[in-house]
Write an enzyme that holds these catalytic residues in place. Structure first.
Site, PDB file in Angstrom:
ATOM      1  CD1 TRP A  91      -2.787   1.805   0.532  1.00 41.22           C
ATOM      2  CD2 TRP A  91      -1.605   2.115   2.503  1.00 41.22           C
ATOM      3  NE1 TRP A  91      -3.124   2.970   1.081  1.00 41.22           N
ATOM      4  CE2 TRP A  91      -2.477   3.313   2.227  1.00 41.22           C
ATOM      5  CE3 TRP A  91      -0.682   2.334   3.522  1.00 41.22           C
ATOM      6  CZ2 TRP A  91      -2.643   4.622   3.029  1.00 41.22           C
ATOM      7  CZ3 TRP A  91      -0.856   3.416   4.501  1.00 41.22           C
ATOM      8  CH2 TRP A  91      -1.624   4.482   4.116  1.00 41.22           C
ATOM      9  CG  HIS A  92       3.476   2.162   2.994  1.00 39.20           C
ATOM     10  ND1 HIS A  92       3.025   1.148   3.812  1.00 39.20           N
ATOM     11  CD2 HIS A  92       3.066   3.076   4.056  1.00 39.20           C
ATOM     12  CE1 HIS A  92       2.502   1.626   5.033  1.00 39.20           C
ATOM     13  NE2 HIS A  92       2.536   2.847   4.977  1.00 39.20           N
ATOM     14  N   GLY A  93       3.691   1.425  -1.441  1.00 34.36           N
ATOM     15  CA  GLY A  93       4.293   1.743  -2.780  1.00 34.36           C
ATOM     16  C   GLY A  93       4.805   0.236  -3.188  1.00 34.36           C
TER      17      GLY A  93
END
Lengths: 473, 377
Positions: free
Chosen positions: A392-394
């Protein structure tokens, strides 16, 4: 977000709180939040994209409501004011292109009016289609989740972001050689996506309360929590939204306290720590293991104060509007084990993943004809859940490794706790205190070492930092 | 919240009023305590001192340093601000970017090399050399640094000077000078001189919290950069010299408004140098004319030594310097041609290469020892 935007948001929250006291409360909040979607969006190098992305946000919200709305809430009579506000704001912002001065609510001068009118008509058609489709089959709800995840992937996979930007450059007849993966900064989309999926999944399971378009949109794009959460639940949000509100001394005091604490955490502590926190550049420059640890500690506290500062600001702004937004942090670095850390760090995110991934997958694995052993189920679900939180962060190897690091840590703690909790439970209180202190120290260092993956741009730099931390580089 | 609850005891207006009063009191009493705040330094206490004065140039967050004008803050961050040990013979070097080490790594700069040479004075004291150079060239700026540095008890002052540091356009045109005109006036007054110092623009006194907020922010950032300086040893992004081409020599001979054939006696800032020597009091001052790049051949080498200096004006400057030093009794060392042309970097006519810096250190070391052993002033 800059200090100026936060200060303007505070003024806007006071004004909106004053205006939004009667039956028009959802509409007023919707109007302010829709404006904020545009105002918070940073400027982008692709021409007009910083106008179109907020517009797509509003279209997605309307279409998502149409898909999920209960039949009794779909009447035109109940929802035309909200639809008119959404369309009117897009149109009015579009008309600011004719003002003699630079745009002040949009990141750049809006596109041509006929394009905006066309976009509004398209969004209306999409919403109408969603209303029609929702009556025919529940499969469209799954398709909507698929669409949101696809958008998410386009934003988070650097290669996809690059090629999308390349396409937009070409479409706009801009120099495509300038395209970059960083061009698609869609402010707030991550949190909007969580809220949309939450409502769609709850609709699938029949738990979604009946909401009007105004209530739904006010929930999804609620401006205090638009950029950095917390991720509220719609049924809790509606409780505050439908409650009569008049700003009390208690609200004002609590809001002021949270705003001051948040501003101090973000703009004094976090920004100061940022100067000395570990990053991809100084990781290669730092000379000794001792200094590398200091930089890592600075990063660990910087990310905490930065994020929890924003949460305090969001909660404070929410309070000015009469909302008690959920907490996101509860002294996570003082928790004695990793499980408790994750119960107290970005709490609304972990609760979301627990509700919509961890629990369903655990139930699925446990309900097969030949159920897997419990440790295997725990291992699989924790590893995948944390890997997803990482993604989700990358979508990079470093974020995946960060997720796996925590997934593995949670599994090890779970097994350790299973074996030892009976023995530790009978220890005298003094020993419990010592164990808790030791556990907190160990947990903090485990989390801090995990931040290496988070802070570094790639695996080789992360490895270099690990070697340096332990005196091998 | 209804009446009678605990929260109703909180009166937001009173809180705002009290907060406002506290803020106003703190803001208006800032001139009293604000100065003391910036006299606190973490350098040489919590973190080690810097080996040269802070100079930004580029992104401060990448070089962990920033340009500033508060000489007190600058000097307190320097390793020279540590207490002077009994067995130390303290040498400070003033000058421009050549001394500061603009074009070479810190460990190749002249003061670093002289310090690392491990020289010992005749009385057994260890010679420690401190880099107090600061870009750009201006003897008035050097005078201000010397004034601040004298409290750190130097035993010898090495003052690197070049023609560019002494022209009228450089006399008061430097951020350090414009930021410290009051201090310069105090020096003038103390030495009973007339240096022609302009009146500070903000003579009315701008010392409130609002006036000083940017400086305070810079101060806090600079203190935090101290951690990174200690962690990395980096205070400068080196220029990419591989991409730099030495400029062609121009065909004109006008220099800083001066026209050939001769330079008036009072054209250059020798009076400022004289003020510095007086300011140093009993501390010996060795004035050094910096080496310059002399272009060996090519167009216009008959009228110019390099892109910076026409021959006539530089020759006049050297002659005047030698004569003035003789007349005033200054210790003067003319090293203008001490380095071969190959030992200069292409980005300036005054910056030696690492090898040039080493050669210069070898040349200077005997002079330092000679003075340290009482062999001249």
């Amino acid at each position: 977000m800059t200090l100026t935007i936060i200060l303007v948001s505070m003024a806007a929250a006071l004004l909106a709180g004053w205006l939004a006291r009667g039956r028009s409360r959802p509409l007023v909040l919707l109007a302010f939040s829709a404006l904020a979607v545009y105002a918070f969006q940073p400027a982008l190098p692709v021409r007009h994209l910083d106008f179109w992305l907020p517009t797509v946000t509003l279209a997605l919200v309307a279409a998502s409501w149409a898909l999920t709305a209960a039949p009794e809430q779909r009447s035109w009579r109940a929802n035309w004011p909200a639809a008119a506000i959404l369309a009117g704001i897009v149109l009015l912002l579009g008309l600011t292109r004719f003002l003699p001065f630079d745009a002040f609510l949009t990141a750049s001068r809006p596109p041509q009016t006929f394009q905006i009118v066309l976009a509004i008509l398209l969004a209306a058609a999409l919403t109408g289609a969603a209303l029609w489709l929702s009556r025919r089959s529940a499969k469209w709800l799954a398709a909507a989740i698929g669409l949101i995840l696809a958008l998410f992937l386009v934003l988070k996979v650097p290669e996809l972001s690059y090629w999308t930007s390349f396409f937009f450059h070409k479409l706009n007849q801009q120099y495509s050689g300038a395209a970059s993966a960083a061009d698609l900064r869609w402010l707030g989309f991550s949190y909007i996506a969580f809220r949309l999926i939450h409502t769609i999944r709850d609709r699938q399971s029949g738990r979604l309360p009946a909401v009007t378009l105004a209530e739904y949109a006010a929930y999804v794009i609620f401006f205090p929590s638009l950029t950095a959460g917390p991720i509220d639940r719609i049924e809790r949000f509606l409780g505050d939204l439908r409650r009569p509100f008049a700003l009390s001394a208690e609200d004002l005091t609590e809001a002021g306290k949270r705003l001051l604490v948040g501003l101090f955490k973000k703009f004094v502590i976090a920004d100061a720590l940022a100067l000395v926190a570990l990053n991809g550049t100084n990781a290669l420059q730092v000379r000794t293991a001792g200094w590398t640890w200091i930089l890592l500690y600075a990063y660990a506290f910087q990310i905490f104060f930065d994020f929890s500062g924003y949460t305090d600001i969001a909660i404070g702004l929410g309070r000015l509007l009469g909302f008690k937004l959920p907490e996101n942090f509860n002294a996570p670095y003082r928790k004695p084990n990793l499980t408790q850390f994750w119960n107290n760090w970005h709490m609304t995110l972990t609760q979301w993943f627990r509700a919509y991934f961890f629990n369903p997958v655990t139930r699925l694995l446990r309900s097969t004809k030949k159920p897997l052993p419990i440790p295997v189920v725990i291992f699989v679900t924790q590893i995948i859940t944390m890997a997803l939180i990482g993604l989700w962060h990358g979508v990079t190897a470093n974020f995946v490794l960060w997720g796996l690091w925590h997934g593995l840590g949670l599994f090890v703690h779970n097994r350790w706790s299973e074996r030892t909790k009976a023995r530790f439970a009978v220890l005298p209180p003094r020993w419990q205190t010592v164990l808790n202190a030791g556990g907190a120290l160990l947990t903090f260092h485990f989390v801090a070492l995990g931040w290496v993956f988070f802070a570094m741009p790639d695996l080789s730099t992360s490895w270099h930092v690990f070697l340096k931390l332990f005196g091998f580089a | 919240m209804g009446k009678g609850t605990s929260a109703s005891a909180v009166h937001p207006l009173r809180v705002l009023l009290k907060g406002g009063v506290l803020f106003v009191v703190l803001a208006f009493t800032f001139p009293v305590w604000g100065g003391a705040l910036t006299r606190l330094s973490t350098y040489n206490w919590i973190v080690g001192g810097r080996l040269r004065l802070p100079y930004g140039g580029g992104n401060p967050d990448a070089v962990y340093s920033s340009s500033m004008t508060d000489l007190g803050v600058m000097l307190r961050s320097h390793v020279a601000a540590r207490g002077k040990p009994a067995g130390e013979y303290r040498v400070i070097i003033l000058g421009d970017s050549t001394v500061w080490g603009f074009s070479v790594p810190l460990e190749n700069s002249l003061p670093f090399l002289l310090d690392a040479a491990g020289l010992t004075a005749c009385d057994g004291r260890a010679v420690r050399v401190y880099n107090l150079g600061y870009p750009n060239a201006s003897v008035t700026k050097d005078l201000l640094i010397l004034d601040e540095a004298m409290q750190y008890q130097p035993d010898l002052v090495l003052w690197f000077v070049t023609l560019a540091a002494m022209t009228p356009d450089r006399r008061f045109d430097h951020p350090i000078i414009t930021g410290n005109l009051g201090e310069l006036l105090a020096i003038q007054s103390a030495l009973a001189l007339d240096l022609g110092i302009p009146e500070p623009a903000d003579a009315g006194g701008k010392d409130t919290f609002f006036d000083r907020r940017v400086a305070l922010n810079e101060f806090v950032r600079f203190e935090l950069y101290g951690l990174m300086w200690n962690a990395t040893g980096i205070d400068r992004e080196l220029p990419d010299l591989a991409a730099v081409q030495r400029p062609a020599l121009p065909g004109y001979v006008i220099y800083a408004g001066f026209l050939p054939p001769s330079l008036a006696d009072d054209a250059l800032s020798f009076d400022v140098i004289g003020a510095g020597v007086r300011l140093a009091g009993g501390t010996p001052v060795l004035l050094v004319n910096e080496p310059i790049y002399v272009q060996p051949d090519g167009p216009n080498t008959d009228i110019r030594y390099n892109a910076s200096y026409p021959r006539w004006v530089y020759d006049e400057y050297r002659a005047q310097f030698a004569a003035r030093a003789e007349r005033e009794g200054w210790t003067y060392l003319d090293l203008w041609d001490a380095l071969p042309p190959a030992e200069f970097t292409p980005d300036a006519d005054l910056h030696p290469t690492p090898e040039g810096e080493a050669l210069l250190a070898e040349i200077l070391a005997p002079y330092i020892l000679q003075i340290a052993c009482g062999g001249g002033r």
